[in-house]
Design a protein around this motif. Structure first.
Motif, short mmCIF file in Angstrom:
data_model
loop_
_atom_site.label_atom_id
_atom_site.label_comp_id
_atom_site.label_asym_id
_atom_site.label_seq_id
_atom_site.Cartn_x
_atom_site.Cartn_y
_atom_site.Cartn_z
N VAL A 19 36.10 49.48 56.84
CA VAL A 19 36.06 49.76 55.77
C VAL A 19 34.75 49.04 54.91
CG1 VAL A 19 37.51 48.02 54.93
CG2 VAL A 19 37.43 49.87 53.41
N THR A 20 34.16 49.64 53.82
CA THR A 20 33.26 48.95 53.12
C THR A 20 33.43 49.01 51.68
OG1 THR A 20 31.59 49.81 54.67
CG2 THR A 20 30.76 49.25 52.68
N LEU A 21 33.49 47.84 51.10
CA LEU A 21 33.62 47.61 49.69
C LEU A 21 32.23 47.52 48.72
CD1 LEU A 21 36.51 44.84 49.84
CD2 LEU A 21 36.39 47.33 50.07
N SER A 22 32.18 48.02 48.02
CA SER A 22 30.96 48.10 47.15
C SER A 22 30.69 46.91 46.18
CB SER A 22 30.67 49.57 46.53
OG SER A 22 30.89 50.38 47.41
N CYS A 23 29.56 46.52 45.77
CA CYS A 23 29.20 45.64 44.74
C CYS A 23 27.94 45.89 44.15
CB CYS A 23 29.42 44.13 45.09
SG CYS A 23 28.96 42.97 43.82
N THR A 24 27.53 46.08 42.81
CA THR A 24 26.22 46.05 42.47
C THR A 24 26.35 44.85 41.28
OG1 THR A 24 27.04 47.76 40.62
CG2 THR A 24 26.01 48.50 42.76
N TYR A 25 25.14 44.53 41.12
CA TYR A 25 24.88 43.40 40.14
C TYR A 25 23.57 43.70 39.14
CZ TYR A 25 21.59 41.81 43.74
OH TYR A 25 20.84 41.95 44.68
N ASP A 26 23.52 42.89 38.26
CA ASP A 26 22.40 43.03 37.35
C ASP A 26 21.88 41.77 37.10
OD1 ASP A 26 21.83 44.22 34.05
OD2 ASP A 26 20.25 43.82 35.76
N THR A 27 20.71 41.38 37.17
CA THR A 27 19.69 40.13 37.15
C THR A 27 18.47 40.31 37.01
OG1 THR A 27 19.77 37.96 37.74
CG2 THR A 27 19.65 39.60 39.40
N SER A 28 17.71 39.58 36.30
CA SER A 28 16.31 39.57 36.34
C SER A 28 15.83 38.34 37.04
CB SER A 28 16.00 39.41 34.75
OG SER A 28 16.54 38.04 34.16
N GLU A 29 16.65 37.66 37.77
CA GLU A 29 16.29 36.63 38.64
C GLU A 29 15.74 37.10 39.70
OE1 GLU A 29 16.20 33.39 37.52
OE2 GLU A 29 17.19 33.96 35.37
N SER A 30 14.86 36.31 40.69
CA SER A 30 14.40 36.72 41.89
C SER A 30 14.94 35.86 43.05
CB SER A 30 12.92 36.52 42.25
OG SER A 30 12.69 35.30 41.84
N ASP A 31 15.66 34.78 42.52
CA ASP A 31 16.08 34.17 43.42
C ASP A 31 17.76 33.66 43.19
OD1 ASP A 31 15.79 30.52 44.87
OD2 ASP A 31 16.71 32.35 45.65
N TYR A 32 18.66 33.88 44.01
CA TYR A 32 20.18 34.00 43.58
C TYR A 32 21.01 33.69 45.07
CZ TYR A 32 19.35 38.87 43.81
OH TYR A 32 19.07 40.16 44.06
N TYR A 33 22.12 33.56 44.53
CA TYR A 33 23.12 33.74 45.89
C TYR A 33 24.15 34.82 45.44
CZ TYR A 33 21.59 29.07 47.16
OH TYR A 33 20.53 28.08 47.34
N LEU A 34 24.75 35.43 46.69
CA LEU A 34 25.87 36.47 46.30
C LEU A 34 26.92 36.09 47.36
CD1 LEU A 34 23.53 39.62 46.23
CD2 LEU A 34 24.80 38.68 44.41
N PHE A 35 27.99 36.27 46.99
CA PHE A 35 29.30 35.94 47.73
C PHE A 35 30.18 36.92 47.63
CE2 PHE A 35 28.24 31.55 47.56
CZ PHE A 35 27.41 31.28 46.42
N TRP A 36 31.29 37.00 48.79
CA TRP A 36 32.30 37.74 48.74
C TRP A 36 33.64 36.71 48.88
CZ3 TRP A 36 33.58 42.53 47.39
CH2 TRP A 36 32.73 43.49 47.40
N TYR A 37 34.55 36.81 47.77
CA TYR A 37 35.53 36.03 48.00
C TYR A 37 36.87 36.88 48.06
CZ TYR A 37 33.74 31.68 46.55
OH TYR A 37 33.15 30.49 46.62
N LYS A 38 37.81 36.33 49.07
CA LYS A 38 39.04 37.31 49.33
C LYS A 38 40.13 36.13 48.55
CE LYS A 38 42.26 37.69 53.08
NZ LYS A 38 42.55 37.45 54.65
N GLN A 39 41.20 37.01 47.74
CA GLN A 39 42.24 36.34 47.27
C GLN A 39 43.38 37.06 47.49
OE1 GLN A 39 42.68 36.79 42.81
NE2 GLN A 39 43.31 34.63 42.67
N PRO A 40 44.17 36.52 48.63
CA PRO A 40 45.40 37.15 49.04
C PRO A 40 46.65 36.90 48.02
CG PRO A 40 44.92 35.04 50.22
CD PRO A 40 43.75 35.39 49.50
N PRO A 41 47.95 37.35 48.15
CA PRO A 41 48.91 37.23 47.16
C PRO A 41 49.06 35.67 47.09
CG PRO A 41 49.50 38.91 48.78
CD PRO A 41 48.21 38.35 49.11
N SER A 42 48.69 34.94 47.93
CA SER A 42 49.12 33.41 47.85
C SER A 42 47.98 32.92 46.63
CB SER A 42 48.76 32.59 48.98
OG SER A 42 47.14 32.69 49.33
N ARG A 43 47.16 33.58 46.24
CA ARG A 43 46.12 33.38 45.05
C ARG A 43 45.00 32.46 45.45
NH1 ARG A 43 50.67 31.09 40.86
NH2 ARG A 43 49.87 29.29 41.62
#
Lengths: 115, 111
Positions: A19-43
């Motif tokens: 499965v593939t999950l999509s994400c788009t973002y908007d920034t004017s910066e050239s240097d940055y970090y991107l993350f994927w976090y998972k939150q199960p029912p345990s929060r």
């Protein structure tokens, strides 16, 4: 201000499939970090994968990989061989480099894994 | 190695009351950030503490205040509670503000 968009409120996948999950973002910066976090029912928010914008190579962590398209400002997460334990909310997040920078999160995608 | 811990787990308060939430960072971490996560939404940044000072703040009113102690633990205080303050409050700790490790959160319900 930076914004993060996740256009899929809910997704489902059959166990062992991909499965593939999509994400788009908007920034004017050239240097940055991107993350994927998972939150199960345990929060508990759990880091899945991280990508540095200056790296052209897509990050990979076991069954999780990303497709980072900097020009398109797209950062999708691919989960291979889906397992029941992958069922959770998935949040895409953006962060500028440097001390004191906070995370900007998207609204999340709820992933269901069907047996 | 203990991760990020938060207390209490759940809390029910009445409108107008004040609440204090607590966070202990992961061992070795010096920076604590607080987030508010409303139901069905992503976390929203409240503020970040480093060296006992508020280093950065999100778009939250002054009713939200915090503190960091010499042992790096932190408190989030919310005064004059509103119904809209009902949310999951997440604490995250980091070293050099790179990867953030989250606690399990405190579920606040305002009635």
């Amino acid at each position: 201000a930076q914004t993060v968009t996740q256009s899929q409120p809910e997704m489902s996948v059959q166990e062992a499939e991909t499965v593939t999950l999509s994400c788009t973002y908007d920034t004017s910066e050239s240097d940055y970090y991107l993350f994927w976090y998972k939150q199960p029912p345990s929060r508990q928010m759990i880091l899945v994968i991280r990508q540095e914008a200056y790296k052209q190579q897509n990050a990979t962590e076991n069954r999780f990989s990303v497709n980072f398209q900097k020009a398109a400002k797209s950062f999708s997460l691919k989960i291979s061989d889906s397992q029941l334990g992958d069922a959770a909310m998935y949040f895409c997040a953006y962060r500028r480099p440097g001390l004191g920078q906070n995370f900007v999160f998207g609204p999340g995608t709820r992933l269901s894994v069907l047996p | 190695d203990a991760g990020v811990t938060q207390s209490p787990t759940h809390l029910i308060k009445t409108r107008g009351q004040q609440v204090t939430l607590r966070c202990s960072p992961k061992s070795g971490h010096d920076t604590v950030s607080w987030y508010q996560q409303a139901l069905g939404q992503g976390p929203q940044f409240i503020f970040q503490y480093y060296e006992e000072e508020e280093r950065q703040r999100g778009n939250f009113p002054d009713r939200f205040s915090g503190h960091q102690f010499p042992n790096y633990s932190s408190e989030l205080n919310v005064n004059a509670l509103l119904l809209g303050d009902s949310a999951l409050y997440l604490c995250a700790s980091s070293l050099l503000a790179l990867e953030q490790y989250f606690g399990p959160g405190t579920r606040l319900t305002v009635t």
